[in-house]
Motif scaffolding. Structure first.
Motif, PDB file in Angstrom:
ATOM      1  N   GLY A  36     -30.718 -21.710  -8.711  1.00 10.24           N
ATOM      2  CA  GLY A  36     -29.901 -20.838  -9.554  1.00 10.24           C
ATOM      3  C   GLY A  36     -28.419 -20.980  -9.256  1.00 10.24           C
ATOM      4  O   GLY A  36     -27.583 -21.010 -10.167  1.00 10.24           O
ATOM      5  N   GLU A  37     -28.063 -21.076  -7.986  1.00  7.10           N
ATOM      6  CA  GLU A  37     -26.657 -21.241  -7.606  1.00  7.10           C
ATOM      7  C   GLU A  37     -26.118 -22.594  -8.065  1.00  7.10           C
ATOM      8  O   GLU A  37     -24.961 -22.700  -8.471  1.00  7.10           O
ATOM      9  N   LEU A  38     -26.958 -23.611  -8.024  1.00 10.31           N
ATOM     10  CA  LEU A  38     -26.532 -24.928  -8.488  1.00 10.31           C
ATOM     11  C   LEU A  38     -26.387 -24.966 -10.007  1.00 10.31           C
ATOM     12  O   LEU A  38     -25.529 -25.662 -10.538  1.00 10.31           O
ATOM     13  N   ALA A  39     -27.203 -24.193 -10.704  1.00  9.47           N
ATOM     14  CA  ALA A  39     -27.165 -24.173 -12.168  1.00  9.47           C
ATOM     15  C   ALA A  39     -26.000 -23.352 -12.695  1.00  9.47           C
ATOM     16  O   ALA A  39     -25.442 -23.662 -13.757  1.00  9.47           O
ATOM     17  N   GLU A  40     -25.610 -22.322 -11.959  1.00  5.05           N
ATOM     18  CA  GLU A  40     -24.644 -21.333 -12.449  1.00  5.05           C
ATOM     19  C   GLU A  40     -23.328 -21.904 -13.004  1.00  5.05           C
ATOM     20  O   GLU A  40     -22.924 -21.520 -14.106  1.00  5.05           O
ATOM     21  N   PRO A  41     -22.637 -22.810 -12.328  1.00  4.94           N
ATOM     22  CA  PRO A  41     -21.354 -23.276 -12.872  1.00  4.94           C
ATOM     23  C   PRO A  41     -21.490 -24.030 -14.191  1.00  4.94           C
ATOM     24  O   PRO A  41     -20.508 -24.217 -14.902  1.00  4.94           O
ATOM     25  N   PHE A  42     -22.680 -24.474 -14.512  1.00  8.10           N
ATOM     26  CA  PHE A  42     -22.887 -25.305 -15.701  1.00  8.10           C
ATOM     27  C   PHE A  42     -23.524 -24.522 -16.841  1.00  8.10           C
ATOM     28  O   PHE A  42     -23.813 -25.088 -17.885  1.00  8.10           O
ATOM     29  N   THR A  43     -23.749 -23.248 -16.646  1.00  6.37           N
ATOM     30  CA  THR A  43     -24.439 -22.412 -17.635  1.00  6.37           C
ATOM     31  C   THR A  43     -25.641 -23.147 -18.225  1.00  6.37           C
ATOM     32  O   THR A  43     -25.778 -23.287 -19.434  1.00  6.37           O
ATOM     33  N   MET A  44     -26.461 -23.655 -17.334  1.00 13.07           N
ATOM     34  CA  MET A  44     -27.688 -24.338 -17.760  1.00 13.07           C
ATOM     35  C   MET A  44     -28.895 -23.559 -17.274  1.00 13.07           C
ATOM     36  O   MET A  44     -28.793 -22.747 -16.357  1.00 13.07           O
ATOM     37  N   SER A  45     -29.995 -23.829 -17.876  1.00 12.56           N
ATOM     38  CA  SER A  45     -31.235 -23.162 -17.485  1.00 12.56           C
ATOM     39  C   SER A  45     -31.684 -23.672 -16.123  1.00 12.56           C
ATOM     40  O   SER A  45     -31.262 -24.738 -15.662  1.00 12.56           O
ATOM     41  N   LEU A  46     -32.560 -22.893 -15.506  1.00  6.53           N
ATOM     42  CA  LEU A  46     -33.121 -23.329 -14.217  1.00  6.53           C
ATOM     43  C   LEU A  46     -33.929 -24.610 -14.396  1.00  6.53           C
ATOM     44  O   LEU A  46     -33.946 -25.467 -13.519  1.00  6.53           O
ATOM     45  N   ALA A  47     -34.590 -24.749 -15.539  1.00  8.05           N
ATOM     46  CA  ALA A  47     -35.383 -25.955 -15.806  1.00  8.05           C
ATOM     47  C   ALA A  47     -34.478 -27.185 -15.890  1.00  8.05           C
ATOM     48  O   ALA A  47     -34.805 -28.240 -15.330  1.00  8.05           O
ATOM     49  N   ALA A  48     -33.339 -27.046 -16.559  1.00  5.75           N
ATOM     50  CA  ALA A  48     -32.410 -28.179 -16.669  1.00  5.75           C
ATOM     51  C   ALA A  48     -31.826 -28.524 -15.301  1.00  5.75           C
ATOM     52  O   ALA A  48     -31.727 -29.696 -14.933  1.00  5.75           O
ATOM     53  N   ALA A  49     -31.452 -27.502 -14.539  1.00 10.88           N
ATOM     54  CA  ALA A  49     -30.926 -27.744 -13.187  1.00 10.88           C
ATOM     55  C   ALA A  49     -31.983 -28.411 -12.323  1.00 10.88           C
ATOM     56  O   ALA A  49     -31.688 -29.324 -11.550  1.00 10.88           O
ATOM     57  N   SER A  50     -33.214 -27.965 -12.470  1.00 13.29           N
ATOM     58  CA  SER A  50     -34.310 -28.528 -11.687  1.00 13.29           C
ATOM     59  C   SER A  50     -34.516 -30.010 -11.989  1.00 13.29           C
ATOM     60  O   SER A  50     -34.824 -30.796 -11.095  1.00 13.29           O
ATOM     61  N   LYS A  51     -34.307 -30.399 -13.251  1.00  9.44           N
ATOM     62  CA  LYS A  51     -34.418 -31.822 -13.610  1.00  9.44           C
ATOM     63  C   LYS A  51     -33.343 -32.648 -12.909  1.00  9.44           C
ATOM     64  O   LYS A  51     -33.614 -33.740 -12.405  1.00  9.44           O
ATOM     65  N   HIS A  52     -32.117 -32.126 -12.872  1.00 13.14           N
ATOM     66  CA  HIS A  52     -31.035 -32.821 -12.165  1.00 13.14           C
ATOM     67  C   HIS A  52     -31.359 -32.922 -10.669  1.00 13.14           C
ATOM     68  O   HIS A  52     -31.176 -33.972 -10.052  1.00 13.14           O
ATOM     69  N   ILE A  53     -31.842 -31.839 -10.122  1.00 13.04           N
ATOM     70  CA  ILE A  53     -32.175 -31.819  -8.691  1.00 13.04           C
ATOM     71  C   ILE A  53     -33.299 -32.806  -8.396  1.00 13.04           C
ATOM     72  O   ILE A  53     -33.292 -33.488  -7.365  1.00 13.04           O
ATOM     73  N   LYS A  54     -34.257 -32.913  -9.300  1.00 13.54           N
ATOM     74  CA  LYS A  54     -35.372 -33.858  -9.122  1.00 13.54           C
ATOM     75  C   LYS A  54     -34.847 -35.293  -9.032  1.00 13.54           C
ATOM     76  O   LYS A  54     -35.327 -36.090  -8.218  1.00 13.54           O
ATOM     77  N   VAL A  55     -33.847 -35.633  -9.862  1.00 13.95           N
ATOM     78  CA  VAL A  55     -33.257 -36.978  -9.796  1.00 13.95           C
ATOM     79  C   VAL A  55     -32.611 -37.193  -8.433  1.00 13.95           C
ATOM     80  O   VAL A  55     -32.762 -38.260  -7.821  1.00 13.95           O
ATOM     81  N   LEU A  56     -31.917 -36.168  -7.937  1.00 10.48           N
ATOM     82  CA  LEU A  56     -31.287 -36.272  -6.610  1.00 10.48           C
ATOM     83  C   LEU A  56     -32.338 -36.354  -5.500  1.00 10.48           C
ATOM     84  O   LEU A  56     -32.160 -37.084  -4.524  1.00 10.48           O
ATOM     85  N   GLU A  57     -33.434 -35.639  -5.681  1.00 12.78           N
ATOM     86  CA  GLU A  57     -34.537 -35.719  -4.709  1.00 12.78           C
ATOM     87  C   GLU A  57     -35.147 -37.121  -4.705  1.00 12.78           C
ATOM     88  O   GLU A  57     -35.432 -37.674  -3.633  1.00 12.78           O
ATOM     89  N   ASN A  58     -35.361 -37.685  -5.885  1.00  9.45           N
ATOM     90  CA  ASN A  58     -35.936 -39.036  -5.979  1.00  9.45           C
ATOM     91  C   ASN A  58     -35.040 -40.075  -5.309  1.00  9.45           C
ATOM     92  O   ASN A  58     -35.532 -41.075  -4.803  1.00  9.45           O
ATOM     93  N   ALA A  59     -33.742 -39.824  -5.316  1.00  7.35           N
ATOM     94  CA  ALA A  59     -32.797 -40.727  -4.654  1.00  7.35           C
ATOM     95  C   ALA A  59     -32.714 -40.433  -3.156  1.00  7.35           C
ATOM     96  O   ALA A  59     -32.051 -41.158  -2.424  1.00  7.35           O
ATOM     97  N   GLY A  60     -33.379 -39.372  -2.714  1.00  2.80           N
ATOM     98  CA  GLY A  60     -33.411 -39.033  -1.297  1.00  2.80           C
ATOM     99  C   GLY A  60     -32.188 -38.269  -0.818  1.00  2.80           C
ATOM    100  O   GLY A  60     -32.015 -38.067   0.383  1.00  2.80           O
ATOM    101  N   MET A  61     -31.335 -37.829  -1.739  1.00  8.47           N
ATOM    102  CA  MET A  61     -30.092 -37.164  -1.344  1.00  8.47           C
ATOM    103  C   MET A  61     -30.224 -35.654  -1.215  1.00  8.47           C
ATOM    104  O   MET A  61     -29.344 -35.008  -0.660  1.00  8.47           O
ATOM    105  N   VAL A  62     -31.318 -35.104  -1.735  1.00  9.86           N
ATOM    106  CA  VAL A  62     -31.514 -33.655  -1.704  1.00  9.86           C
ATOM    107  C   VAL A  62     -32.918 -33.348  -1.221  1.00  9.86           C
ATOM    108  O   VAL A  62     -33.881 -34.032  -1.584  1.00  9.86           O
ATOM    109  N   ARG A  63     -32.986 -32.329  -0.375  1.00 10.42           N
ATOM    110  CA  ARG A  63     -34.279 -31.793   0.061  1.00 10.42           C
ATOM    111  C   ARG A  63     -34.411 -30.394  -0.524  1.00 10.42           C
ATOM    112  O   ARG A  63     -33.445 -29.639  -0.542  1.00 10.42           O
TER     113      ARG A  63
END
Length: 127
Positions: A36-63
């Motif tokens: 939610g905190e990561l999504a907030e500045p972009f006024t995006m849904s949690l689902a959209a933020a989660s998709k971005h985070i998933k890409v970062l997780e796949n790259a190994g940059m986010v846990r």
């Protein structure tokens, strides 16, 4: 091994290729954040933020750590170091080229200009 490294770099640079994901990484460099905190500045849904985070997780940059119903994300900078090592080769390339250019320009500045030739025409004639 080279193919694996290439795939890893492709995944890292793909993740870094989006401004939203780069901003999220910047936030995570400061400290842990919820989805939610990561999504907030972009006024995006949690689902959209989660998709971005998933890409970062796949790259190994986010846990992502699930604490009850809250998903907390943290930065893993190791993949960024891999990208930096790859970029260093090009940094050296451009630094060497710019150093050579600087030497050439300094050498050119050190050579005095040739004497000016008088303009054709009669001497002493006003123009």
């Amino acid at each position: 091994m080279v193919e694996n490294d290439s795939h890893t770099l492709d995944t890292i640079f793909h993740a870094l290729g989006d401004a939203t994901r780069r901003a999220m990484l910047g936030e995570l460099a400061v400290g842990e954040r919820t989805v939610g905190e990561l999504a907030e500045p972009f006024t995006m849904s949690l689902a959209a933020a989660s998709k971005h985070i998933k890409v970062l997780e796949n790259a190994g940059m986010v846990r992502r750590d699930v604490r009850g119903r809250t998903h907390v994300c943290s930065l893993d900078p190791a993949p960024l170091m891999s990208a930096d090592q790859w970029l260093r080769m090009y940094r050296r390339f451009w630094t060497d080229r710019l150093d050579t250019l600087e030497r050439l320009l300094r050498a050119e500045d050190a050579v005095p200009p040739p004497p000016k030739k008088p303009l054709p025409g009669k001497e002493g004639e006003k123009r």
